[in-house]
Design a protein around this motif. Structure first.
Motif, PDB file in Angstrom:
ATOM      1  N   HIS A 276     -14.526  21.848  -4.363  1.00  0.00           N
ATOM      2  CA  HIS A 276     -13.730  21.046  -5.286  1.00  0.00           C
ATOM      3  C   HIS A 276     -14.512  19.821  -5.744  1.00  0.00           C
ATOM      4  N   MET A 277     -15.137  19.113  -4.788  1.00  0.00           N
ATOM      5  CA  MET A 277     -15.887  17.904  -5.108  1.00  0.00           C
ATOM      6  C   MET A 277     -17.043  18.229  -6.050  1.00  0.00           C
ATOM      7  N   ARG A 278     -17.726  19.313  -5.758  1.00  0.00           N
ATOM      8  CA  ARG A 278     -18.857  19.707  -6.597  1.00  0.00           C
ATOM      9  C   ARG A 278     -18.373  20.026  -8.008  1.00  0.00           C
TER      10      ARG A 278
ATOM     11  N   GLU B  87     -15.687  18.837  -9.424  1.00  0.00           N
ATOM     12  CA  GLU B  87     -15.303  17.542 -10.013  1.00  0.00           C
ATOM     13  C   GLU B  87     -16.521  16.866 -10.626  1.00  0.00           C
TER      14      GLU B  87
ATOM     15  N   TYR C 212     -19.711  17.060   2.032  1.00  0.00           N
ATOM     16  CA  TYR C 212     -20.161  16.903   0.640  1.00  0.00           C
ATOM     17  C   TYR C 212     -20.997  15.645   0.483  1.00  0.00           C
TER      18      TYR C 212
ATOM     19  N   ARG D 199      -7.715  14.063  -0.663  1.00  0.00           N
ATOM     20  CA  ARG D 199      -7.731  15.454  -0.219  1.00  0.00           C
ATOM     21  C   ARG D 199      -8.104  15.495   1.256  1.00  0.00           C
TER      22      ARG D 199
END
Lengths: 885, 96
Positions: A34-36, A38, B15, B60
């Motif tokens: 998801h972050m990537r 985004e 991440y 999240r």
């Protein structure tokens, strides 16, 4: 190192929260993706492209999740539990197979566990006394012998002189009459030294037990009771300790009750009192005691033996008349606990059930092989998907272990029932009191181990077979590979041969035992036990000789006169219960032997009608008569064995045997009497039907009276009918005389064979079971191989082969296997039968009749098992066969 | 080692570690990003990292890692080994 433990710890934690693991792994990676995405979107890509790009950059989430997952779990636990669940599901889907398998396993494992509970309880368990290896038995060692009873004065000398023992106790057992309650009972009371319970290390509850000074006359009227007696006779009365009970008319204070679960509860003795030697009992030549001791800490048994040998030598020197040439023998207590025949019998039974289990395993292996064939496709697919051979084999074996654990659980229940049944059927006293037979943790652990091993055993070979298949061939239809089929057929053939051989050995063993038992039961005991009643009169009147003899004669006269009585006699011991006494003797006119070194012979005191009542034939000379009484020369009738041993080739009549007089009221032996041999009588069996008769002599009660006698009565009709009349006759003479143990002589004889009968019955039952299981197995294999060859048979029949030739072909194959199996079985039986020698009576291990019988039985059964499927093959409709696949 | 260093700087989620390595190495080091996670899990299993679930900046659910004392010790040891190795190679390469 510490890192490894940390990993294990974390994995254990994850084991508990397994479901969360999957969710967490998914979440973590989803977050990253998801972050990537985004990020990519912020840089301007369209959402769909952004998502795609981030996924590409990431790699394969499924594979990565798998990798992480494997890190977090114990892989083998996961695969194990999966195998187990799969196995259970498969078993549920094939209820027929599962039922048969579980039943077979339950029988095998159940029987094995039941017998193991006896083997463990009797042979393997350590003795239930604290530091049992320090308990020893002491014997007087006569010249030329090893173990003999102990005399009172010798024992007292041992006690004072020895330093090796922390306690040394003497024991002797005698029934007494417990009075003071409505129905007097006769508990077996042991007289023991006060240190008795110290020696065994188990002390009475509710009371001080024996004090060291209670071995003096006057202070010895105390008693310790068995727990069972306290409960059954006194209702577990908690006020009883400290109070007095009546034994043999005298008051004894209860000073203790044994704990509930001690080995003493399983023993014969029901009460204990201290042994206080009266002056009359202080002799050196009457050996009526047994001795047990506990070694002092730090003393070895060798040192104790050395010390006792020295003490024995000193006593022999000081008292040569009684002890010259005698020594002392010290042995570990454990050595005498289990008789050889009991341990051999147990091992034989255990071997038998192990074989039964093996046969069951063989059957199951066959069944599993067949199942394996049916799943060949499944195996091929899984192998193609990457399952290694070891993994597949492990899966199959796990399935089989699950099956055998199920069978094991059922087996334990069956085994428990069998164990309890056997315990009830065993005659009392068959097992030593130290034995504790129970389905406890040890036996259950054994059952578990056996179940798992069985599963591996019958699962491994088929699993290896099943996974050896050539993948491509199997994937194609038909699944009819040449080499693997041949391999399977070879394995099946081997299994059938094994079954037949094992069943042969078992049936042969049972056959031998049955023949042995039959011989034993038909053995001539030396007396005629039809219509003979026996009873014991423990206190037959006055103790002194002068009054005892007329009393006894009066008793006999009354009993003889009772209606229905053909003949009656009294004796100091009943048939099959031993000689009563063993007396050293000297033949007059031969070289004099020291009293201490004389041979001993059986010595039984009987009334004149004894031989007649029991149907014993007088071979030479005459029997005893009423004329032989005190005042007339002492006479004796010797038995055939003694005549042949002591007077070989000579005429024993007129010879004299010098034996010391036994007075009825004291253990001290009197002067030597010259007993004249006036007759020889046929042997009666005194030791038990499986022992040869021993030499002994009979003397008239009138000339050697004894106050504790047994009565034998021959009746014209049923002996039970005569009992009341006899009782009345006895009580007409003395109404307070206690009568005990009224039994038929025929029953006594039967009871003496109770143990061999039980053993043989068990072995025969196991053999029959094994035969059934083997027969079913052979039938199954033959049916299966016929089914496999359906096409071939169809072709042959279509091409003109007659029914007979098809039958011959199928039968021929089966019989070939049977023949090999029978040969191996015969060889095995002959080899192993030697192990049975100790249990056989009158039968050699290689007994041809038993072997022939076994050959016939097994041959017939195997033939039948082969014939039925063969006949079915003969009747096969060729069209249907060719169509079938 | 790189992962340890990344987390040692400040506790972060997977991440963030990927981004930091990317930025700091000047885009020289670029691995299949997903392979980061088995690596993080291995470190966590060995007790060099500790983890905690929390919420990220944009609300999240994310798993945050921080380095443990054992992890710091291991990082120091590995860094030392690396420097020694680099020096050795540099020395070999210097001689012509």
């Amino acid at each position: 190192m510490r890192e490894r433990w940390h990993a294990i710890w974390l994995r254990l934690r994850t084991l508990i929260t397994r479901r969360r693991l999957d969710r967490d792994l998914a979440d973590e990676m989803a977050f990253h993706l998801h972050m990537r995405a985004e990020d990519a979107r912020r840089r301007g890509l369209a959402p769909a492209d952004a998502a795609a790009a981030s996924r590409r950059q990431f790699g394969n989430p499924t594979a990565l999740r798998e990798t992480s997952r494997e890190l977090w779990t114990f892989r083998w636990i996961e695969s194990f539990s999966r195998d187990i669940r799969l196995g259970l599901r498969l078993l549920m889907r094939q209820p027929g197979f599962t039922a048969v398998a579980v039943l077979t396993l339950a029988l095998g494992i159940g029987a094995t566990s039941a017998i193991f509970s006896f083997v463990d309880g009797v042979l393997l368990r350590p003795l239930p006394y604290p530091e049992a290896n320090r308990i020893v038995l002491l014997w007087e060692k006569p010249p030329g012998g090893l173990r003999n009873g102990i005399s009172a004065l010798n024992f007292l000398d041992w006690q004072t002189s020895s330093t090796s023992f922390s306690s040394l106790t003497a024991t002797t057992v005698r029934p007494m009459t417990l009075g003071g309650i409505d129905e007097p009972t006769r508990p077996r009371v042991a007289r023991v030294s006060p240190s008795y319970f110290d020696t065994y290390g188990i002390h009475p509850l509710f009371g001080p037990g024996f004090q060291p000074d209670e071995d003096q006359p006057g202070r010895d009227h105390v008693v310790v009771l068995q727990h069972k007696v306290w409960v059954s006779q006194f209702g577990a009365d908690s006020t009883l300790p400290g109070r007095a009970i009546t034994l043999d008319g005298e008051a004894y204070t209860v000073v203790g009750v044994m704990p509930d679960n001690s080995p003493f509860e399983r023993g014969f003795t029901q009460a204990w009192r201290p042994i206080a030697f009266t002056p009359g009992e202080r002799t050196r030549d009457f050996h009526w005691l047994l001795a047990v001791g506990r070694l002092r800490p730090g003393v070895t048994i060798e040192r104790a033996q050395a010390e006792m040998t020295a003490i024995g030598a000193r006593i022999a020197q000081q008292y040569p008349d009684s002890n010259k040439g005698w020594s002392v023998f010290v042995e570990p207590f454990g050595d005498q606990v289990v008789s050889t025949s009991l341990s051999q019998g147990l091992y034989v039974l255990f071997g038998a059930v192990a074989m039964l289990l093996l046969i069951g395993c063989v059957n199951l292996a066959n069944l599993t092989l067949a199942r394996g064939l049916a799943r060949a496709r499944e195996v091929a697919v899984r192998a193609a998907l990457g399952a290694g051979r070891r993994r597949l084999v492990r899966q199959f074996v796990t399935e089989n272990v699950v099956l055998s654990l199920l069978g094991g659980a059922a087996g334990v229940a069956l085994g428990y029932a069998l164990m309890e049944a056997l315990r009830q059927l065993l005659p009392p006293g068959a097992l030593p009191r130290e034995a504790l037979v129970a389905m406890d943790g040890r036996v259950l652990a054994f059952a578990f181990l056996v179940s798992v091993s069985t599963g591996v055993c019958f699962g491994l070979a088929p699993a290896l077979q099943a996974t050896k298949s050539d993948l491509t061939a199997t994937m194609k239809e038909g699944a009819r590979g040449g080499t693997s089929d041949r391999g399977r057929r070879r394995v099946r053939a081997a299994l059938v041969i094994t079954e037949i051989a094992l069943a042969f050995v078992l049936v042969a063993g049972a056959g031998l035992l049955v023949r042995s038992l039959t011989t034993l039961l038909h053995e001539d005991p030396g007396f005629d036990d039809r219509n003979v009643l026996t009873m014991t009169l423990p206190h037959a009147g006055p103790a002194d000789a002068a009054h005892l003899v007329p009393y006894v004669e009066d008793l006999l006269a009354h009993v003889q006169a009772a209606p229905g009585v053909t003949s009656a006699a009294l004796a100091d011991t009943l048939p099959l219960q031993g000689w009563g006494n063993g007396m050293p003797y000297q033949v007059a006119g031969r070289a004099a032997v020291d009293r201490a070194n004389r041979q001993a012979t059986g010595f039984k005191r009987v009334s004149p009608a004894y031989f007649q009542t029991l149907g014993m034939r007088v071979i030479k000379g005459r029997g005893l008569s009423v004329e032989d009484r005190s005042g007339t020369p002492p006479v004796t009738v010797i038995n055939k064995t003694m005549a042949e041993a002591v007077f070989p080739g000579q005429n024993p009549l007129g010879q004299h045997l010098l034996i010391q007089q036994i007075a009825p009221d004291q253990p001290q032996l009197g002067p030597e009497l010259p007993w004249e041999v006036i007759g020889v009588v046929a042997d009666e069996n005194t030791q038990g039907l499986d022992q040869p008769p021993s030499g002994g002599m009979y003397v008239p009660l009138a000339q050697s009276p004894y106050p504790s006698l047994s009565l034998v009565v021959r009746s014209a009709v049923r002996p039970e009918a005569v009992e009341t009349a006899v009782r009345q006759a006895v009580h007409a003479v003395d109404k307070r005389l206690a009568i005990a143990d009224v039994r038929l002589l025929a029953d006594l004889r039967r009871e003496s064979t109770a143990q061999p009968r039980l053993q043989t019955a068990l072995l025969a039952a196991f053999a029959a079971l094994a035969l059934t299981v083997a027969a079913i197995g052979i039938y199954g294999v033959m049916s299966y191989s016929v089914a496999q060859r359906t096409r071939e048979i169809g072709i042959r029949t279509a091409l003109g082969a007659s029914g007979g030739s098809v039958l011959g072909m199928v039968l021929g194959d089966g019989l070939r296997l049977v023949a090999i199996g029978l040969t191996l079985g015969l060889g095995g039986a002959l080899a192993l039968a030697r192990l049975l020698t100790a249990l056989l009576f009158g039968v050699t291990p290689g007994d041809p009749e038993a072997m022939a019988f076994t050959l016939a039985v097994l041959g017939l059964v195997a033939l039948a098992a082969c014939f039925i499927p063969a006949r079915r093959a003969m009747r096969l409709d060729p069209l249907a066969a060719l169509r079938a696949e | 080692m790189l992962v340890l260093k990344a987390v040692a700087r400040e506790p972060s989620h997977g991440y963030a570690v990927a981004k930091w390595i990317e930025e700091t190495s000047g885009d020289v080091l670029r691995v299949e990003e997903g392979a980061l996670y088995p690596a993080l899990h291995r470190l966590e299993l060995r007790g060099l990292l500790a983890s905690e679930w929390g919420t990220s900046d944009n609300n999240r659910r994310a798993k945050f890692y921080r380095v443990t004392p054992a992890g710091r010790r291991r990082l120091a040891a590995e860094a030392q080994d690396w420097r020694r190795l680099a020096r050795g190679i540099a020395q070999v390469m210097q001689t012509t």
